[in-house]
Design an enzyme around this catalytic site. Structure first.
Site, PDB file in Angstrom:
ATOM      1  N   HIS A  57     117.142 -17.678  41.723  1.00 35.43           N
ATOM      2  CA  HIS A  57     115.923 -18.197  42.373  1.00 35.43           C
ATOM      3  C   HIS A  57     114.701 -17.414  41.900  1.00 35.43           C
ATOM      4  O   HIS A  57     114.498 -16.260  42.276  1.00 35.43           O
ATOM      5  CB  HIS A  57     116.030 -18.093  43.896  1.00 35.43           C
ATOM      6  CG  HIS A  57     114.907 -18.791  44.605  1.00 35.43           C
ATOM      7  ND1 HIS A  57     115.093 -19.948  45.337  1.00 35.43           N
ATOM      8  CD2 HIS A  57     113.585 -18.533  44.666  1.00 35.43           C
ATOM      9  CE1 HIS A  57     113.932 -20.355  45.823  1.00 35.43           C
ATOM     10  NE2 HIS A  57     112.993 -19.500  45.422  1.00 35.43           N
ATOM     11  N   HIS A  59     110.345 -17.874  40.204  1.00 40.64           N
ATOM     12  CA  HIS A  59     109.166 -18.719  39.922  1.00 40.64           C
ATOM     13  C   HIS A  59     108.491 -18.198  38.658  1.00 40.64           C
ATOM     14  O   HIS A  59     107.590 -17.356  38.726  1.00 40.64           O
ATOM     15  CB  HIS A  59     108.187 -18.695  41.100  1.00 40.64           C
ATOM     16  CG  HIS A  59     108.749 -19.341  42.324  1.00 40.64           C
ATOM     17  ND1 HIS A  59     108.497 -20.651  42.677  1.00 40.64           N
ATOM     18  CD2 HIS A  59     109.602 -18.861  43.263  1.00 40.64           C
ATOM     19  CE1 HIS A  59     109.150 -20.949  43.791  1.00 40.64           C
ATOM     20  NE2 HIS A  59     109.833 -19.881  44.165  1.00 40.64           N
ATOM     21  N   GLN A 152     105.689 -27.977  45.117  1.00 38.30           N
ATOM     22  CA  GLN A 152     105.147 -26.894  45.958  1.00 38.30           C
ATOM     23  C   GLN A 152     104.294 -27.413  47.121  1.00 38.30           C
ATOM     24  O   GLN A 152     104.312 -26.871  48.219  1.00 38.30           O
ATOM     25  CB  GLN A 152     104.324 -25.937  45.094  1.00 38.30           C
ATOM     26  CG  GLN A 152     103.540 -24.874  45.834  1.00 38.30           C
ATOM     27  CD  GLN A 152     104.410 -23.713  46.294  1.00 38.30           C
ATOM     28  OE1 GLN A 152     104.818 -22.885  45.506  1.00 38.30           O
ATOM     29  NE2 GLN A 152     104.687 -23.658  47.591  1.00 38.30           N
ATOM     30  N   HIS A 210     113.881 -25.124  48.564  1.00 38.23           N
ATOM     31  CA  HIS A 210     113.350 -24.133  49.485  1.00 38.23           C
ATOM     32  C   HIS A 210     113.579 -24.734  50.871  1.00 38.23           C
ATOM     33  O   HIS A 210     113.065 -25.812  51.166  1.00 38.23           O
ATOM     34  CB  HIS A 210     111.865 -23.919  49.252  1.00 38.23           C
ATOM     35  CG  HIS A 210     111.543 -23.109  48.036  1.00 38.23           C
ATOM     36  ND1 HIS A 210     111.859 -23.509  46.769  1.00 38.23           N
ATOM     37  CD2 HIS A 210     110.935 -21.896  47.921  1.00 38.23           C
ATOM     38  CE1 HIS A 210     111.465 -22.575  45.911  1.00 38.23           C
ATOM     39  NE2 HIS A 210     110.900 -21.591  46.576  1.00 38.23           N
ATOM     40  N   GLU A 213     111.886 -21.874  54.965  1.00 37.22           N
ATOM     41  CA  GLU A 213     111.322 -20.550  54.680  1.00 37.22           C
ATOM     42  C   GLU A 213     110.230 -20.276  55.704  1.00 37.22           C
ATOM     43  O   GLU A 213     109.031 -20.364  55.422  1.00 37.22           O
ATOM     44  CB  GLU A 213     110.766 -20.475  53.250  1.00 37.22           C
ATOM     45  CG  GLU A 213     110.362 -19.045  52.871  1.00 37.22           C
ATOM     46  CD  GLU A 213     109.769 -18.944  51.466  1.00 37.22           C
ATOM     47  OE1 GLU A 213     109.624 -19.965  50.794  1.00 37.22           O
ATOM     48  OE2 GLU A 213     109.452 -17.804  51.060  1.00 37.22           O
ATOM     49  N   ASP A 309     113.084 -14.213  43.257  1.00 38.33           N
ATOM     50  CA  ASP A 309     112.034 -15.094  43.761  1.00 38.33           C
ATOM     51  C   ASP A 309     110.692 -14.858  43.075  1.00 38.33           C
ATOM     52  O   ASP A 309     110.131 -15.757  42.470  1.00 38.33           O
ATOM     53  CB  ASP A 309     111.905 -14.966  45.286  1.00 38.33           C
ATOM     54  CG  ASP A 309     111.191 -16.159  45.927  1.00 38.33           C
ATOM     55  OD1 ASP A 309     110.901 -17.135  45.224  1.00 38.33           O
ATOM     56  OD2 ASP A 309     110.937 -16.112  47.146  1.00 38.33           O
TER      57      ASP A 309
HETATM   58 FE   FE2 Z   1     110.918 -19.463  45.980  1.00 44.80          FE
END
Ligand code: FE2
Length: 428
Positions: A57, A59, A152, A210, A213, A309
């Site tokens: 995971h 970005h 996103q 996701h 979260e 992450d």
């Molecule tokens: Fe993430």
């Protein structure tokens, strides 16, 4: 004649004095005490040889952008998302590719040879998607980069969300992502999970969302994700990432939820560094840790992995691509301090993470790729404790990176000169 023979290695399962024979990029044999002619020989001197690290995971479109155009003041997830929105219009493909490639260099040096990266599909130009597809092509000779189409701004909440995500998949993005807790309502969140799982089922893709979260105990999209996984027969192909709301959920509800997740074959990826940083920000005291229930999920039979992450981006200003640092934080936050718990945290950044990414030929067995790391440690517990140096990193039998052993030279009054690398004398 073998290409490479490593002798006297310790394996993560505790076997010692092991030889690993490599031919044509694959492991030909794993056996104690083997000696055979080889073009290259490496005496592991009893140190730990592990399959390479895997980050399930990340970005990569945002990495190494810390401070652009400003720093996250509140430290919250929501300000991070807003900040990313400020940065996006300023992004150029060249700069994004340069930062991603720099991060991949760091990763390889740390023995991290497979990364699943989410890529934001909210921008209709799909600039980040095209850039990371280019990065995936460039790094393919040394690192497996798997991309997740990540809306996103919310696949339903943002205009063109579904269309942009589908266009990213058409371009060759590997996995369907989502962010149900960021949709406008709980109902929209659940609808987004259903829609995205259907898109994945139609296209034969994996899913990684996701999921929940937040610190909101009533954010229960993981339940919908498990349900849709079963309804669409996606067993083993779906991952719920973060799942931090589970930290705050009612215990009775969790006792029902865990078997449902296990039954559906949904994997869970926790991101300890980021969860401990971003969650609990609305609390006074006591402050919740916010990480999902890692040992309980593992005990229920769920495949749980740890991800990094973020590294130096709008959400997090630290990090170096070191999955041992991730495991170190994970075991502290989850209080997995037993010897077994620490070993489980090592598996969370190796074998469990490889299962999330469905990596083929991963492991230290005959027939697997010869992709492994020699660590300056004698077992997984010591590796995490020391965030051990990656002495040698191999991929498919080829040496990709070397780091000198971490050894301090001491010059102590009354004690003379000596060396130390933080290993107790009784340890061997
Ligand atoms: Fe993430």
């Amino acid at each position: 004649m073998l290409d490479l023979l490593i002798t006297n290695a310790t394996l993560p399962d505790g076997r010692t004095g092991i030889s690993v024979a490599v031919q044509d990029g694959c492991i030909a044999e794993v056996t104690p005490g083997l000696d055979a002619p080889a073009h290259e020989k490496l005496d592991a001197q009893g140190l730990l040889l592990s399959p390479h690290f895997v980050d399930p995971h990340f970005h990569m479109d945002a990495t190494l952008s810390y401070g652009l155009p400003r720093v996250n003041q509140s430290g919250t997830l929501l300000e991070g998302i807003a900040l990313w929105g400020e940065l996006k219009p300023l992004l150029t493909a060249d700069a994004l590719i340069e930062r991603a490639l720099a991060y991949c260099d760091w990763a390889v040096a740390k023995g991290l040879l497979a990364v699943r990266s989410h890529v934001d599909t909210s921008d209709p130009s799909l600039l980040a998607v095209d850039a990371l597809l280019e990065v995936r092509r460039k790094v393919a000779p040394y690192l497996d980069l798997q991309l997740v189409a990540f809306p996103q701004n919310g696949v339903l909440r943002s205009p063109g969300g579904v269309e942009n995500l589908e266009r990213a998949l058409d371009k060759g993005v590997d996995v369907v992502g989502g962010i149900p807790h960021f949709e406008r309502t709980m109902a929209d969140g659940a609808a987004s999970v259903k829609l995205l799982c259907e898109i994945a089922a139609d296209r034969g893709k994996l899913v990684d969302m996701h999921c929940d979260e937040s610190d909101d105990p009533l954010s229960r999209h993981i339940e919908t994700l498990a349900f849709e996984t079963q309804r669409l027969a996606l067993h083993g192909r779906v991952t719920g990432s973060h799942c931090t709301s589970m930290h705050s959920m009612d215990n009775y509800y969790v006792s029902k939820l865990l078997p449902l997740i296990a039954e559906s074959g949904v994997s869970v990826v926790s991101n300890p560094l980021i969860n401990i940083t971003l969650q609990g920000r609305h609390d006074t005291y006591p402050k919740r840790r916010g990480m999902t229930r890692v040992p309980e999920l593992m005990a229920a039979g769920v495949n749980v992995a740890f991800g990094h992450d973020c590294v130096m981006d709008p959400w997090y200003g630290m990090g170096s691509g070191d999955m041992l640092e991730v495991a170190h934080m994970g075991l502290h936050v989850a209080q997995m301090t037993s010897q077994e718990g620490i070993r489980q945290c090592f598996e969370a950044v190796t074998t469990n993470a490889a299962r999330v990414m469905q990596l083929e030929n991963y492991g230290l067995e005959a027939g697997c790729d010869a992709s492994f790391v020699l660590l300056q440690a004698r077992d997984p517990v010591e590796a995490i404790r020391l965030r051990a140096a990656r002495l040698k990193v191999f991929r498919k039998g080829r040496l990709l990176a070397e780091t000198p052993a971490a050894t301090a030279s001491l010059h102590l009054p009354g004690r003379g000169d000596s060396t130390s690398w933080m290993v107790p004398k009784h340890a061997g």
